[in-house]
Design an enzyme around this catalytic site. Sequence first.
Site, short mmCIF file in Angstrom:
data_model
loop_
_atom_site.label_atom_id
_atom_site.label_comp_id
_atom_site.label_asym_id
_atom_site.label_seq_id
_atom_site.Cartn_x
_atom_site.Cartn_y
_atom_site.Cartn_z
N GLY A 1 55.84 -15.58 37.43
CA GLY A 1 54.87 -16.59 37.85
C GLY A 1 53.43 -16.20 37.57
O GLY A 1 52.50 -16.76 38.17
N GLU B 1 57.81 -5.06 42.06
CA GLU B 1 58.75 -4.00 42.39
C GLU B 1 58.90 -3.65 43.88
O GLU B 1 60.00 -3.32 44.32
CB GLU B 1 58.39 -2.74 41.59
CG GLU B 1 58.76 -2.88 40.12
CD GLU B 1 57.88 -2.05 39.20
OE1 GLU B 1 56.64 -2.16 39.30
OE2 GLU B 1 58.41 -1.31 38.38
#
Lengths: 755, 151
Positions: A473, A701
């Site tokens: 995104g 992450e």
Amino acid sequence: MARLIKTEKEVEGRYSEQWVVVEEDALEQWPEGPLRTVGRPATRVDGLARARGEARYTQDIQLPGMLHAAVLRSPHARARVKQIDLTPASELAGVRGAVGPGELDVLTDEPNYEGEAVAAVVADTADHARAALEEISIEWEVLEPLLDVDQALARESFLSDPKLYERGDIERGFAEADVVVEAEYRTQSVLHNALETHQTICEWEGETVNVYTSTQWLWGVRDEVAAAFDLPKDKVRVICRFMGGGFGAKGSAGDYTMIAAELARRTGRPVHCRLDRREENVNSGNRNPTIQKLRLGARSDGILTALSADYVCLLGWDGWLPPTAGPVQMLYACDNVRTVEYGVRLNSPPMDAFRAPGFVEGTFGLECALDELAAKLDLDPLELRRRNHADHDPLDERPFSGKQLMECYRRAEPHWERRHEVHARADGPWKHGVGIATQLWYGGGGPPSYAWVRLAGDGTATVLTAMQDIGTGTRTAMAQIAAEELGLPVERVTVELGDTAHGPYAVVSGGSSTTPSMGPAVRAAAGDVARQIREIAAQRFDVEERVLSLAEGKVINADGGSWLLEEITGLLEDGQILGKGARGPNPAGMRVMTYGIQVAEVAVDVETGEVVVERIYAVHDIGRVINPLGAESQIEGGIIQAIGHSLSEQRLLDPRSGKVLTRTLDAYKLPTIADVPEIVSELVDVPDAHLTNLGSKGLGEPPIVPTAAAIANAIRDATGADVRSLPITREEMLGALHEADERRRVPERVGAAPA
Amino acid sequence: MVVELTINGNAYELEAPVGRTLAEVLRLDLGLTGTKIACGEGHCGACTVQLDGVPVLSCITLVHTVGDREVTTIEGLREHPLVEAFVEADATQCGFCTPGQIVTASALLAANASPSDDEIRHAMAGNLCRCGTYPKIERAIHTVAGDGGGS
């Protein structure tokens, strides 16, 4: 005036020094909290194109005259080609060329792992190409592969020198401990399995090669192809407008790109080289397995006195040593720490980065061991983590640039408190429990990263930068940032990315670095345009520039009145206002990290070993949040991958031949929609005051890092069993339950024995 | 060998060798690339299309077995309320699996206008998403079902 300075750059824990040119008048950070666009949920600017099937991925591109390549890969983990003849394949109808060992660097006649590329053919169709592979005449001398880790350690088969880290005095630390916990943890190899497989189409146009590829880093591919074909860098144009997932495995060009480029050069036609799913599961990278020996010492009040960890990382034939010891070194304040990391080289397919490489594995061991320690200390695990909070970076006493971990702990408290009611759900063989695990990871991004913004006469803006949106995104986040700075609705901003010929240099989409690297550059470029608009408006309407601001598509005069943006830009008709921006340096002398904690609720059937994750609560600190909706999706996605890693996913290697047994999505178990628990997430959303003009860090992450340990800790809470090996299959679970039973029985027997 | 197909309401007649899959015909011969191939062996659902409203895996469906059944691909569902619902719910990340998800979900809603969570999970379990958009997919389907559901 441009100012040249040297700054520190980090990608996934690997630091390097970087020269960077700094602009003199850097923008101040925006105030904390949701703004007009930034900090508010935005649907994806490319959502419709993706959902309607209009987005063209590398796999969807069909160029006129395009040929298809197929790769002959070694069926052996270690072997030598005694003789190879490509002629029978080349002579088949529909075959347009073939290439073998010695003709291209990525092709070998001495493969050292299953799947290493040996030769390739190119044909009119992919079917023809694959059929032609069967006709290649090849004679193998099969050699004994090195697959056993103990043998490899004895032979010192390492990819790089073992990495030793020490601070304080570890022996003294253990001497000072009232309680010591010692355990071995193991993590498995998992496979990325992005749904779009690794692939590239190459096409030569004179001295230029156009490279359409599914990549996380356009510029890295450019540099690799330029070096391989001895071309000036910008004679390689790399294009990836839509990308079907990477998760770390698409950071470099790969053999398929080099094969496509060479065969396209030879045939004078575009060539598509695409890995199929089975190649993908063998030959496109993996998260390396680890064996971790941990020893933790603490005083009776819970203060850690010593942390010792040995990590054996089974890297395969190639790759690098990921920062597995990072969590032990950095997560908690502890004066005495010793870690050793061994990067073992085996005849198995090379590892590659996989979403927080090293930290996912290292956090599993550390955070499980910490809960075992909490149990021995009879201390609340959350309280134990609070007591050992690191106020400074324990590596070198640097201040953290912004750290809201204690706030994360505070917000997690009510979810952790649910454990009392969760325990009460126990029903027959089903036991319920709650577990927590803390996370830190990098994610600060860095220079160099650039963006351009152009504002057209109709008051619409276009951001140009040759970055990539790998599904996270970032296209949308960049549109929001530019819109915010220009005072435009997000609908009036277009982001053009994915083409090295259409925009300036951008960072790799890895290491949670895209938003924190690119966001400040985009804001700076938009700020450059905004400044020019104010200057132009001041001249046009004869007002002072300092009283003008941009909002809601207007230029607003603080003294009253406003003008539509088009009243100014429209004067230029097709003329454009151009802005440029660069990512500034990271804060000198500070450590930039991301933090969080997750709380897992699980149910365990102690008769069958079935584990069901029922709920995950996640709270993370990544500085300022650009798009809360996209951020929530990132958190959910990370957690769902982590659930796969925890419970079902495992690459299986045949221990004798070194062949990958889990080559299909039938054999390799990804989570499905039916495996997803309730996920509740939040972000602290306080800008990192020291970090760039944005105060944002990456989120790709962090959410995958603590989940496995939280699940394992919840299992211990539910059953008293220590699961120390991933994935937690039923066999693993039943084994751990059996061990726990044995432990409980031993004291009974001792007590029952006559004196 | 000639094959006649009706795809998204349009009639097609083309040459296709025996052994050609429906997915290959859609993508390579007709340029309908909204249908994706992610595994090519019927394990992941990315290639899902409908035959007479029933979701099938086009990568393991031989084109000559389609017969007179109506083929519906994502290109035929572009105006379906699920498309907008997927965008609004943020049910696409990389988006590679998304067309297949929508094709399966639209068949579900056509058969069951207001499915329960369990029914959604059962119907959608064959469509893998590696990015992990599943919670958002569930939300998107519920949104459309709440609106009166499907077609």
